[in-house]
Enzyme design. Structure first.
Site, PDB file in Angstrom:
ATOM      1  N   HIS A  39      12.171 -26.207  37.913  1.00 44.27           N
ATOM      2  CA  HIS A  39      12.356 -27.656  37.934  1.00 44.27           C
ATOM      3  C   HIS A  39      11.161 -28.405  37.343  1.00 44.27           C
ATOM      4  O   HIS A  39      11.213 -29.614  37.163  1.00 44.27           O
ATOM      5  CB  HIS A  39      12.684 -28.163  39.353  1.00 44.27           C
ATOM      6  CG  HIS A  39      11.538 -28.161  40.320  1.00 44.27           C
ATOM      7  ND1 HIS A  39      11.364 -27.171  41.270  1.00 44.27           N
ATOM      8  CD2 HIS A  39      10.528 -29.031  40.514  1.00 44.27           C
ATOM      9  CE1 HIS A  39      10.293 -27.453  41.998  1.00 44.27           C
ATOM     10  NE2 HIS A  39       9.770 -28.581  41.554  1.00 44.27           N
ATOM     11  N   ASP A  66      14.342 -20.585  40.808  1.00 43.27           N
ATOM     12  CA  ASP A  66      13.529 -21.768  40.522  1.00 43.27           C
ATOM     13  C   ASP A  66      12.144 -21.385  40.010  1.00 43.27           C
ATOM     14  O   ASP A  66      11.125 -21.873  40.491  1.00 43.27           O
ATOM     15  CB  ASP A  66      13.409 -22.686  41.738  1.00 43.27           C
ATOM     16  CG  ASP A  66      12.847 -24.063  41.368  1.00 43.27           C
ATOM     17  OD1 ASP A  66      12.787 -24.375  40.155  1.00 43.27           O
ATOM     18  OD2 ASP A  66      12.448 -24.821  42.274  1.00 43.27           O
ATOM     19  N   SER A  75       4.135 -28.708  42.466  1.00 37.95           N
ATOM     20  CA  SER A  75       5.161 -27.722  42.110  1.00 37.95           C
ATOM     21  C   SER A  75       4.656 -26.762  41.050  1.00 37.95           C
ATOM     22  O   SER A  75       4.145 -27.181  40.012  1.00 37.95           O
ATOM     23  CB  SER A  75       6.408 -28.422  41.573  1.00 37.95           C
ATOM     24  OG  SER A  75       7.254 -28.822  42.610  1.00 37.95           O
TER      25      SER A  75
END
Length: 491
Positions: free
Chosen positions: A132, A162, A238
């Site tokens: 992402h 992911d 992230s």
């Protein structure tokens, strides 16, 4: 009441940060409290201070050793603004002539995340981050701790895990590569560090403990298990590493649970053992290759386990099996309860899904299953998971194509049937499956298989054993009537 939300820790769009200025005291001349000429602000017992200083030195060593391999990942993604929602109204009030349609407007969306260098081949460095963060980016740049900004290239990305791998090229041989640890060895209470670029603050480190292991992201398609930590994780973290006290990467920071959008001490990192194989797959194939054996798995409530005859054992229930799949060719059956894979105990369905996905295509996997109260060994040759097959094509191959549960007092009351009716309750039917072809419906009670009466889930699946059968049919009770379904030809 504010709802708890799950957030990926990527930063998209413009961020305005207000910073208040504070006057900070000058740094002490010496970090050693006991050295001559230095003075402590407060009186601290020497032995206690020495212990804390030892821990501080360890924390500094971890930060100094790992941060040079932690990078900022800046991405640009091309988007299309939606067409004007008012264009189909009979009168157009905003300047566009009636009858003309504007083309969707393309624009660039900027985002920021983190990453960690995990591999080097010659002059090419590989950065592990989240899907992402970089999976759909059109432009990627990688910023090192020393300020170097290099052009990145997407090597591969995978939505199910992911994770994404980005490469960049550099002649600088001194750029360090992070060491990957063993996330299976992580325990609740372990000290850990979250690193990355939260809220645009590059090369940041937060420290906390491992709050839990084996967490899942409910409501998402992510098949990874997660390490939960109270080390502060915010937007921009992230893809950054979660690190243990040995300076090893044990996870990739991915999402937070928050009511405000900021850190509330509920951060989650993908366990690094889940993505080690993905790194090799990205480099060699540009994508993750998943192993596939061809079973549909379910978690069983305790009361259903009892009726199946597996007691309180942990494992994964094979509620359906794909006809012609490696599992069926190897002798596995619908109704089997898988308790181990390659001699490693199966604890949950999610664990087994991950383990099967990481199997090498072509290898022979050894499953231990409980069937009819006995332990059966099944050897299955692993195939590759095919993503291009449609849902309908998958459903057509499912056997038997329906999910059944014990006939309890609750569903007896719902169906208005007494204790004289014996069988299993149909809780779901897959479209275009064999069960659907036989006109089995949700809410039916299957009372017999090939004219053999059944009264438990275990008896139902035992009667479904396809060995020697050329066709299968059910007796179904519904609305006070018992009928035989059409016969489904197996060959």
């Amino acid at each position: 009441m504010k709802r708890s939300i799950l957030r990926g820790c990527t930063m998209w769009g413009a961020l305005a940060v207000s910073v208040a200025a504070f006057s900070l005291p000058a740094a002490r001349a010496s970090a050693d409290a006991g050295s001559a000429g230095s003075a402590s602000a407060v009186r601290v017992p020497a032995n206690a201070l020495s212990a804390v200083e030892t821990m501080q030195e360890a924390f500094r060593a971890v930060a100094d050793g790992v941060l040079p391999s932690v990078v900022e990942v800046d991405v640009v993604e091309k988007k299309q603004a939606p067409d004007n929602p008012l264009r189909d109204m009979p009168f157009f009030f905003f300047g566009e002539p009636d009858g003309e349609r504007s083309s969707p407007r393309e624009y660039e969306q900027h985002g920021l995340g983190s990453g960690v260098i995990v591999r080097k081949t010659g002059k090419i460095y590989y950065v592990l981050t989240n899907n992402h963060v970089a999976g759909t980016a059109t432009d990627i740049s990688v910023k090192l701790k020393d300020g170097q900004k290099l052009t990145g290239k997407l090597v591969g990305a995978d939505e199910r895990k992911d994770v994404a791998l980005v490469s960049f090229e550099s002649d600088d041989a001194s750029i360090p590569v992070a060491a990957l640890g063993d996330s299976d060895a992580v325990r609740t209470g372990d000290i850990c560090f979250a690193m990355g670029t939260p809220l645009h603050f590059a090369s940041s480190v937060t420290q906390g403990i491992v709050s839990a292991v084996g967490r899942s992201a409910s409501g998402t398609a992510n098949i990874s298990d997660f390490i939960q930590t109270d080390a502060a994780i915010n937007q921009g973290n992230s893809g950054g590493p979660l690190v243990n006290i040995y300076g090893e990467v044990i996870g990739i920071n991915t999402w937070i649970a928050s009511q405000s959008g900021g850190s509330q001490g509920l951060g989650f990192a993908i366990a690094i053992n889940n993505v080690k194989k993905a790194i090799d797959d990205f480099i060699s194939r540009g994508k993750v290759t998943y192993g596939w054996v061809g079973v549909a798995l379910s978690d069983l409530p305790k009361e259903y386990k009892k009726e199946l005859g597996v007691g309180d054992k942990n494992g994964a229930f094979v509620s359906q099996i794909y006809r012609g799949s490696p599992a069926q060719k190897g002798g596995m059956q619908a109704g089997d309860f898988i308790v181990s894979l390659n001699r490693k105990p199966v604890e949950t369905v999610n664990q087994l899904v991950r383990s099967v996905g990481d199997l090498t295509v072509g290898e022979n996997a050894q499953f231990e299953v409980l069937r009819g109260g006995k332990t059966v060994s099944v050897k299955v040759k692993v195939d590759s998971r095919k993503t291009e097959t449609s849902v309908e094509e998958h459903s057509a191959q499912l056997w038997p194509g329906c999910d059944v549960v014990p006939l309890t007092g609750e569903n007896r009351k719902q169906l208005k049937i007494d204790g004289k009716v014996k069988g299993v309750f149909v809780s779901g039917v897959a479209q275009k499956s064999p069960a659907a072809a036989m006109r089995v419906q949700n809410g039916d009670v299957i009372t017999a298989v090939n004219d053999k009466k059944i009264s438990t889930v275990e008896e139902f699946y035992r009667a479904l054993d396809l060995n020697g059968k050329t066709e299968v049919w059910f007796d179904v009770y519904n609305g006070g009537h018992t009928i035989a379904t059409s016969r489904y030809k197996l060959k």
